[in-house]
Design an enzyme around this catalytic site. Structure first.
Site, mmCIF file in Angstrom:
data_model
loop_
_atom_site.group_PDB
_atom_site.id
_atom_site.type_symbol
_atom_site.label_atom_id
_atom_site.label_comp_id
_atom_site.label_asym_id
_atom_site.label_seq_id
_atom_site.Cartn_x
_atom_site.Cartn_y
_atom_site.Cartn_z
ATOM 1 N N ASP A 100 -0.026 5.378 -2.396
ATOM 2 C CA ASP A 100 -0.736 4.378 -1.593
ATOM 3 C C ASP A 100 -2.187 4.265 -2.056
ATOM 4 O O ASP A 100 -3.117 4.624 -1.338
ATOM 5 C CB ASP A 100 -0.631 4.734 -0.102
ATOM 6 C CG ASP A 100 0.794 4.604 0.416
ATOM 7 O OD1 ASP A 100 1.506 3.691 -0.059
ATOM 8 O OD2 ASP A 100 1.202 5.408 1.258
ATOM 9 N N LYS A 140 6.690 6.012 -5.131
ATOM 10 C CA LYS A 140 6.839 4.762 -4.379
ATOM 11 C C LYS A 140 5.613 3.896 -4.605
ATOM 12 O O LYS A 140 4.481 4.352 -4.446
ATOM 13 C CB LYS A 140 6.988 5.051 -2.884
ATOM 14 C CG LYS A 140 7.091 3.784 -2.025
ATOM 15 C CD LYS A 140 7.468 4.112 -0.593
ATOM 16 C CE LYS A 140 6.314 4.328 0.329
ATOM 17 N NZ LYS A 140 5.569 3.108 0.700
ATOM 18 N N ARG A 183 5.712 16.112 7.109
ATOM 19 C CA ARG A 183 4.483 16.906 7.094
ATOM 20 C C ARG A 183 4.822 18.379 6.933
ATOM 21 O O ARG A 183 5.851 18.824 7.429
ATOM 22 C CB ARG A 183 3.711 16.732 8.428
ATOM 23 C CG ARG A 183 3.119 15.329 8.637
ATOM 24 C CD ARG A 183 2.016 15.050 7.640
ATOM 25 N NE ARG A 183 1.424 13.728 7.779
ATOM 26 C CZ ARG A 183 1.791 12.646 7.110
ATOM 27 N NH1 ARG A 183 2.795 12.697 6.246
ATOM 28 N NH2 ARG A 183 1.157 11.501 7.274
ATOM 29 N N THR A 231 8.896 1.421 12.253
ATOM 30 C CA THR A 231 8.550 2.416 13.280
ATOM 31 C C THR A 231 7.330 1.980 14.085
ATOM 32 O O THR A 231 7.062 2.528 15.147
ATOM 33 C CB THR A 231 8.297 3.809 12.649
ATOM 34 O OG1 THR A 231 7.498 3.638 11.481
ATOM 35 C CG2 THR A 231 9.586 4.486 12.283
ATOM 36 N N THR A 267 16.057 -17.380 -1.969
ATOM 37 C CA THR A 267 14.778 -16.868 -2.476
ATOM 38 C C THR A 267 14.863 -15.364 -2.723
ATOM 39 O O THR A 267 14.360 -14.850 -3.732
ATOM 40 C CB THR A 267 13.647 -17.186 -1.471
ATOM 41 O OG1 THR A 267 13.607 -18.603 -1.302
ATOM 42 C CG2 THR A 267 12.301 -16.693 -1.945
ATOM 43 N N ARG A 286 0.213 11.254 2.049
ATOM 44 C CA ARG A 286 -1.015 12.036 2.152
ATOM 45 C C ARG A 286 -0.880 13.554 2.038
ATOM 46 O O ARG A 286 -1.790 14.177 1.483
ATOM 47 C CB ARG A 286 -1.771 11.628 3.426
ATOM 48 C CG ARG A 286 -2.365 10.235 3.282
ATOM 49 C CD ARG A 286 -2.664 9.593 4.613
ATOM 50 N NE ARG A 286 -1.438 9.298 5.333
ATOM 51 C CZ ARG A 286 -1.405 8.742 6.537
ATOM 52 N NH1 ARG A 286 -2.529 8.442 7.150
ATOM 53 N NH2 ARG A 286 -0.253 8.489 7.123
ATOM 54 N N HIS A 329 11.997 -10.341 2.755
ATOM 55 C CA HIS A 329 12.548 -10.995 3.962
ATOM 56 C C HIS A 329 12.284 -12.490 3.818
ATOM 57 O O HIS A 329 11.167 -12.954 4.030
ATOM 58 C CB HIS A 329 11.858 -10.434 5.216
ATOM 59 C CG HIS A 329 12.500 -10.851 6.498
ATOM 60 N ND1 HIS A 329 12.182 -10.264 7.709
ATOM 61 C CD2 HIS A 329 13.436 -11.791 6.780
ATOM 62 C CE1 HIS A 329 12.904 -10.813 8.671
ATOM 63 N NE2 HIS A 329 13.661 -11.760 8.134
ATOM 64 N N ASP A 330 13.322 -13.252 3.421
ATOM 65 C CA ASP A 330 13.144 -14.699 3.224
ATOM 66 C C ASP A 330 14.537 -15.331 3.261
ATOM 67 O O ASP A 330 15.512 -14.654 3.580
ATOM 68 C CB ASP A 330 12.427 -14.945 1.877
ATOM 69 C CG ASP A 330 11.613 -16.238 1.892
ATOM 70 O OD1 ASP A 330 12.108 -17.255 2.418
ATOM 71 O OD2 ASP A 330 10.487 -16.232 1.364
ATOM 72 N N ASP A 343 8.547 -0.692 -2.983
ATOM 73 C CA ASP A 343 8.660 -0.889 -1.523
ATOM 74 C C ASP A 343 7.999 -2.219 -1.133
ATOM 75 O O ASP A 343 6.879 -2.241 -0.648
ATOM 76 C CB ASP A 343 7.967 0.310 -0.847
ATOM 77 C CG ASP A 343 7.979 0.247 0.663
ATOM 78 O OD1 ASP A 343 8.791 -0.504 1.229
ATOM 79 O OD2 ASP A 343 7.162 0.967 1.274
ATOM 80 N N LEU A 344 8.705 -3.325 -1.383
ATOM 81 C CA LEU A 344 8.122 -4.649 -1.090
ATOM 82 C C LEU A 344 8.765 -5.317 0.123
ATOM 83 O O LEU A 344 8.337 -6.397 0.533
ATOM 84 C CB LEU A 344 8.245 -5.569 -2.324
ATOM 85 C CG LEU A 344 7.487 -5.100 -3.571
ATOM 86 C CD1 LEU A 344 7.649 -6.112 -4.708
ATOM 87 C CD2 LEU A 344 6.003 -4.861 -3.287
ATOM 88 N N LYS A 345 9.802 -4.715 0.674
ATOM 89 C CA LYS A 345 10.405 -5.173 1.947
ATOM 90 C C LYS A 345 10.631 -6.681 1.994
ATOM 91 O O LYS A 345 10.052 -7.389 2.830
ATOM 92 C CB LYS A 345 9.532 -4.756 3.138
ATOM 93 C CG LYS A 345 9.298 -3.267 3.275
ATOM 94 C CD LYS A 345 8.534 -2.938 4.543
ATOM 95 C CE LYS A 345 8.275 -1.466 4.726
ATOM 96 N NZ LYS A 345 7.282 -0.897 3.804
HETATM 97 O O1 C5P Z 1 0.845 9.413 3.950
HETATM 98 P P1 C5P Z 1 2.196 9.425 4.570
HETATM 99 O O2 C5P Z 1 3.049 10.625 4.190
HETATM 100 O O3 C5P Z 1 2.170 9.185 6.068
HETATM 101 O O4 C5P Z 1 2.909 8.154 3.888
HETATM 102 C C1 C5P Z 1 4.183 7.735 4.250
HETATM 103 C C2 C5P Z 1 4.574 6.529 3.457
HETATM 104 O O5 C5P Z 1 5.795 6.025 3.998
HETATM 105 C C3 C5P Z 1 3.584 5.375 3.491
HETATM 106 O O6 C5P Z 1 3.675 4.684 2.247
HETATM 107 C C4 C5P Z 1 4.092 4.510 4.622
HETATM 108 O O7 C5P Z 1 3.775 3.158 4.475
HETATM 109 C C5 C5P Z 1 5.607 4.717 4.503
HETATM 110 N N1 C5P Z 1 6.340 4.495 5.736
HETATM 111 C C6 C5P Z 1 6.107 5.218 6.889
HETATM 112 N N2 C5P Z 1 6.838 4.973 8.014
HETATM 113 C C7 C5P Z 1 7.794 4.037 7.993
HETATM 114 C C8 C5P Z 1 8.047 3.300 6.857
HETATM 115 C C9 C5P Z 1 7.295 3.563 5.721
HETATM 116 O O8 C5P Z 1 5.248 6.071 6.913
HETATM 117 N N3 C5P Z 1 8.522 3.863 9.075
#
Ligand code: C5P
Length: 232
Positions: free
Chosen positions: A10, A32, A181, A119, A68, A211, A63-64, A59-61
Site C-alpha cells: 500500500d 498485492k 496481526r 468490511t 466492460t 502494515r 464492478h461494471d 486488487d482492483l475490485k
Molecule cells: O495494513 P493492513 O494489514 O491492515 O492491510 C490490509 C490490506 O488488506 C489493505 O491493503 C486493505 O486495503 C486490505 N483489506 C482489508 N480489509 C478488507 C479488504 C481488504 O484490510 N476487508
C-alpha cells in the site's frame, strides 16, 4: 491450494515500493497491488514487479456492466497477474462474463476471487443505503455461493468467516483473508483481527498482510515470521 502470505504494497509511488521490495534479497513475496499504487503508476508497475520475480494479486475490485468487465479482465490476464478480483455485487452475469474475459492463449488464467460485502459496510449501512434487509452474514455467504456457482475460485473474507465459507462453498474454494496481526502487534484501524497462526488453524488459504510487515523495523523478519506461523 498452496497457502501463502501476500504482502499488501500500500504505497503511493514506484519509488517507495521498490525501496521496500529491494529489502527482500531471498524469497520474493507474493505481493498485492491495490488501486492507490496502480492508479499512481499504471500497468508498468505490475510488469516491473512481475519481472523482479514476484507473484501478484492485482486488487482492483472490478464492478461494471458484464461486457466492460469481460474486456477489462482480458487486459488484466495479458498483464500476467496471478490473482485478481471483482465485486460479487455486480451479479452472477458479471462474474461469468469476467471469467470469459480472463483467458490466456496458453489456457492458463489468474485466480479470480470476489469481494462479498466490504468490511466497511455494516448491517445498518447495508439496510439503509443498499436496502438489503437480510442479516449481513447471510448476505456474505449468499454472495460467496454466487461467486462459486459462477465459476470463481474464491472470496476475500475476514479470517473469522473463512471456516464458514469453506463449510458452505467447499474446502477447495479459496479464502483470502486480510485483518491479520501478530499477537504482540498493533491492531491499528482493523477491528476484527487474527494472528497468522490462528488464520492457518481456521483454514485461510492466503493471508493479506500490510502494515505488520511494511511498517516493521525489519520487514523481511516480519514477513518470515508470518510465513513461519502461517505456512510452515
Ligand atoms: O495494513 P493492513 O494489514 O491492515 O492491510 C490490509 C490490506 O488488506 C489493505 O491493503 C486493505 O486495503 C486490505 N483489506 C482489508 N480489509 C478488507 C479488504 C481488504 O484490510 N476487508
Amino acid at each position: 491450494m498452496g497457502k501463502d502470505v501476500i504482502v499488501a504494497c500500500d504505497f503511493s509511488s514506484a519509488e517507495q515500493t521498490f525501496a521496500f521490495l529491494d529489502k527482500f534479497t531471498g524469497k520474493k513475496p507474493f505481493v498485492k497491488i491495490g488501486m492507490e499504487l496502480f492508479y499512481a503508476e499504471g500497468p508498468s508497475i505490475v510488469r516491473e514487479i512481475k519481472a523482479r520475480g514476484h507473484k501478484i494479486f492485482l486488487d482492483l475490485k472490478l464492478h461494471d456492466i458484464p461486457n466492460t468487465v469481460k474486456k477489462s479482465m482480458a487486459v488484466l490476464s495479458r498483464l500476467d497477474v496471478d490473482m485478481c478480483n471483482l465485486h460479487a455485487g455486480g451479479t452472477c452475469r458479471m462474474m461469468t462474463a469476467a471469467l470469459e474475459g480472463l483467458t490466456r492463449p496458453d489456457g492458463t488464467r489468474p485466480i479470480l476471487i470476489a469481494v462479498t460485502q466490504l468490511t466497511s459496510t455494516d448491517q445498518e449501512s447495508m439496510e439503509n443505503d443498499l436496502l438489503i434487509k437480510e442479516p449481513i452474514d447471510k448476505v456474505v455467504m449468499h454472495y460467496a455461493l454466487n461467486a462459486k456457482n459462477s465459476g470463481l475460485d474464491g472470496v476475500v473474507c475476514s479470517p473469522l468467516e473463512a471456516g464458514k465459507v469453506h463449510d458452505v462453498c467447499g474446502t477447495d474454494f479459496v479464502t483470502v483473508t486480510p485483518g491479520v496481526r501478530f499477537a504482540d502487534g498493533d491492531i491499528g484501524d482493523q477491528k476484527r483481527v487474527m494472528t497468522p497462526a490462528e488464520a492457518k488453524k481456521i483454514g485461510s488459504d492466503y493471508i493479506v498482510v500490510g502494515r505488520p510487515i511494511t511498517a516493521a523495523e525489519d520487514p523481511v523478519a516480519a514477513y518470515e515470521r508470518c510465513v513461519a506461523e502461517f505456512v510452515d
